[in-house]
Every structure is written in C-alpha cells, then in structure tokens.
Design an enzyme around this catalytic site. Sequence first.
Site, PDB file in Angstrom:
ATOM      1  N   PHE A 255       0.855  -1.188   0.000  1.00 49.12           N
ATOM      2  CA  PHE A 255       0.000   0.000   0.000  1.00 49.12           C
ATOM      3  C   PHE A 255       0.891   1.239   0.000  1.00 49.12           C
ATOM      4  O   PHE A 255       1.837   1.316   0.767  1.00 49.12           O
ATOM      5  CB  PHE A 255      -0.926   0.002   1.215  1.00 49.12           C
ATOM      6  CG  PHE A 255      -2.064   0.969   1.099  1.00 49.12           C
ATOM      7  CD1 PHE A 255      -3.169   0.666   0.334  1.00 49.12           C
ATOM      8  CD2 PHE A 255      -2.002   2.197   1.737  1.00 49.12           C
ATOM      9  CE1 PHE A 255      -4.217   1.568   0.219  1.00 49.12           C
ATOM     10  CE2 PHE A 255      -3.037   3.103   1.622  1.00 49.12           C
ATOM     11  CZ  PHE A 255      -4.151   2.793   0.858  1.00 49.12           C
TER      12      PHE A 255
ATOM     13  N   ALA B  50       0.007  -2.107   5.795  1.00 47.39           N
ATOM     14  CA  ALA B  50       0.684  -2.043   7.098  1.00 47.39           C
ATOM     15  C   ALA B  50       0.047  -2.986   8.114  1.00 47.39           C
ATOM     16  O   ALA B  50       0.741  -3.546   8.964  1.00 47.39           O
ATOM     17  CB  ALA B  50       0.672  -0.608   7.622  1.00 47.39           C
ATOM     18  N   TRP B  51      -1.247  -3.158   8.037  1.00 47.55           N
ATOM     19  CA  TRP B  51      -1.959  -4.045   8.951  1.00 47.55           C
ATOM     20  C   TRP B  51      -1.406  -5.466   8.892  1.00 47.55           C
ATOM     21  O   TRP B  51      -1.356  -6.179   9.900  1.00 47.55           O
ATOM     22  CB  TRP B  51      -3.447  -4.033   8.601  1.00 47.55           C
ATOM     23  CG  TRP B  51      -4.288  -4.884   9.485  1.00 47.55           C
ATOM     24  CD1 TRP B  51      -4.792  -6.127   9.198  1.00 47.55           C
ATOM     25  CD2 TRP B  51      -4.738  -4.565  10.799  1.00 47.55           C
ATOM     26  NE1 TRP B  51      -5.517  -6.590  10.253  1.00 47.55           N
ATOM     27  CE2 TRP B  51      -5.512  -5.652  11.250  1.00 47.55           C
ATOM     28  CE3 TRP B  51      -4.560  -3.468  11.635  1.00 47.55           C
ATOM     29  CZ2 TRP B  51      -6.112  -5.670  12.511  1.00 47.55           C
ATOM     30  CZ3 TRP B  51      -5.170  -3.483  12.881  1.00 47.55           C
ATOM     31  CH2 TRP B  51      -5.927  -4.571  13.308  1.00 47.55           C
TER      32      TRP B  51
ATOM     33  N   ALA C 181       3.927   2.616   4.763  1.00 51.06           N
ATOM     34  CA  ALA C 181       3.564   4.036   4.811  1.00 51.06           C
ATOM     35  C   ALA C 181       2.061   4.163   5.029  1.00 51.06           C
ATOM     36  O   ALA C 181       1.273   3.751   4.187  1.00 51.06           O
ATOM     37  CB  ALA C 181       3.970   4.742   3.522  1.00 51.06           C
ATOM     38  N   VAL C 182       1.711   4.719   6.187  1.00 51.25           N
ATOM     39  CA  VAL C 182       0.319   4.999   6.505  1.00 51.25           C
ATOM     40  C   VAL C 182       0.177   6.515   6.549  1.00 51.25           C
ATOM     41  O   VAL C 182       0.832   7.178   7.351  1.00 51.25           O
ATOM     42  CB  VAL C 182      -0.094   4.380   7.859  1.00 51.25           C
ATOM     43  CG1 VAL C 182      -1.582   4.607   8.123  1.00 51.25           C
ATOM     44  CG2 VAL C 182       0.238   2.895   7.896  1.00 51.25           C
ATOM     45  N   VAL C 183      -0.648   7.040   5.653  1.00 50.90           N
ATOM     46  CA  VAL C 183      -0.833   8.486   5.550  1.00 50.90           C
ATOM     47  C   VAL C 183      -2.227   8.827   6.070  1.00 50.90           C
ATOM     48  O   VAL C 183      -3.221   8.210   5.663  1.00 50.90           O
ATOM     49  CB  VAL C 183      -0.645   8.960   4.089  1.00 50.90           C
ATOM     50  CG1 VAL C 183      -0.853  10.469   3.986  1.00 50.90           C
ATOM     51  CG2 VAL C 183       0.735   8.559   3.571  1.00 50.90           C
TER      52      VAL C 183
ATOM     53  N   THR D  72     -10.606   9.907   7.995  1.00 50.28           N
ATOM     54  CA  THR D  72     -11.284   9.056   8.975  1.00 50.28           C
ATOM     55  C   THR D  72     -10.284   8.575  10.021  1.00 50.28           C
ATOM     56  O   THR D  72      -9.070   8.671   9.818  1.00 50.28           O
ATOM     57  CB  THR D  72     -11.914   7.831   8.284  1.00 50.28           C
ATOM     58  OG1 THR D  72     -10.866   6.968   7.835  1.00 50.28           O
ATOM     59  CG2 THR D  72     -12.789   8.248   7.103  1.00 50.28           C
TER      60      THR D  72
ATOM     61  N   HIS E 228      -9.354   5.696  10.579  1.00 51.62           N
ATOM     62  CA  HIS E 228      -8.716   4.457  10.121  1.00 51.62           C
ATOM     63  C   HIS E 228      -7.202   4.505  10.329  1.00 51.62           C
ATOM     64  O   HIS E 228      -6.586   3.527  10.759  1.00 51.62           O
ATOM     65  CB  HIS E 228      -9.059   4.230   8.638  1.00 51.62           C
ATOM     66  CG  HIS E 228      -8.516   2.965   8.074  1.00 51.62           C
ATOM     67  ND1 HIS E 228      -9.033   1.737   8.388  1.00 51.62           N
ATOM     68  CD2 HIS E 228      -7.507   2.739   7.194  1.00 51.62           C
ATOM     69  CE1 HIS E 228      -8.361   0.798   7.746  1.00 51.62           C
ATOM     70  NE2 HIS E 228      -7.429   1.384   7.015  1.00 51.62           N
TER      71      HIS E 228
ATOM     72  N   LEU F  17      12.136  -0.474  12.638  1.00 54.26           N
ATOM     73  CA  LEU F  17      10.821   0.093  12.333  1.00 54.26           C
ATOM     74  C   LEU F  17      10.925   1.168  11.262  1.00 54.26           C
ATOM     75  O   LEU F  17      11.374   2.286  11.526  1.00 54.26           O
ATOM     76  CB  LEU F  17      10.188   0.672  13.606  1.00 54.26           C
ATOM     77  CG  LEU F  17       8.773   1.203  13.454  1.00 54.26           C
ATOM     78  CD1 LEU F  17       7.819   0.100  12.999  1.00 54.26           C
ATOM     79  CD2 LEU F  17       8.300   1.802  14.763  1.00 54.26           C
TER      80      LEU F  17
END
Length: 161
Positions: free
Chosen positions: A22, A56-57, A80-82, A86, A88, A113
């Site tokens: 992702f 990432a999950w 990468a979580v942007v 929401t 989420h 990490l």
Amino acid sequence: MAEFIGVPSAEGRRVVIVASRFNEHITQKLADGALDCCLKHGGRLEDVDQIWVPGAWELPPAVMKALQTERYDCVVAVGAVVRGETPHFDFVAGEANRGLALLQGEFGVPIGLGLLTTDTMQQAEDRAGGVHGNKGWDAALAALEMADLFGRLDLMNDAEG
C-alpha cells in the site's frame, strides 16, 4: 563497568525486509533503502529476503511467520500509513506498530521500524529518500546494530554461564 554497543554490520547475518505494498511508490523506496543499507554494511544479496504484504496491517503477522522460521537475525519492517479523513489511520498505524513491538519482545529478534506514519503524502515522500533521508535505510541500520548488540550480549552471557 562493562559497556556494550552494537556495530551496524550485515556480514554473516540473515535479514528479512517485510514491506507493505500500500502506497507502493513510497514503500518501494523504503525497501530499496533497507536493502542498500544491508549491502553497504557487508551483507550479501543472497542473505537478504524480501516479503511483500498488502498493507501495514499485515506487517505483524508476516513478520511473525518469518520469525517462526528461526532463519533471521533481524527484520526490517517498512510501510507508509498516511492520515486521511477518517480514524482508520489511528487504528492501522497504532496496531501495526504495537504488533511489531510485541513480536520483537516475544522472539528476541530486532525489528527495525520503517513504518512511516505521516499526515501528508509529501511528508512520506520526504522520508522515503527525500529531504529527511530514507527511513528504510535508517530502520535497517538500527536493526543491524541491534543484531550485533544482541550477539555481543549473548557472547557475554555464554562466557559467564
């Protein structure tokens, strides 16, 4: 007084890079940075494996499966979580980080990490080879240093035992 410090070295070590697909235009750069770090610190291409997961999950369960093989001296997890509109983001980023921390404690294997948690895509780009460096490289460097430190501590424990 005894003092211990690790040296970031991939020489003779097995490393696995677990990467989220992702935001792949970001995570590919992070994974490339991690691999480059391993190679520049004495690692061999055949001693580095790479596992790709959807997001990432999925990083913690893939890392767990990799660690269960007892094949690896350290892990580098990149993603990468942007932040979006929401909540989420909070759940995914927080739980992925928590899962990785728990695995590091459970298995006693260093996990570097490299999971970016940013407010904007520009911030992620800046940390994937941009103005803030490559956090995949940094995560690999930390994992290699900790693997060396763990090895030194194991030797000390063996000598005393």
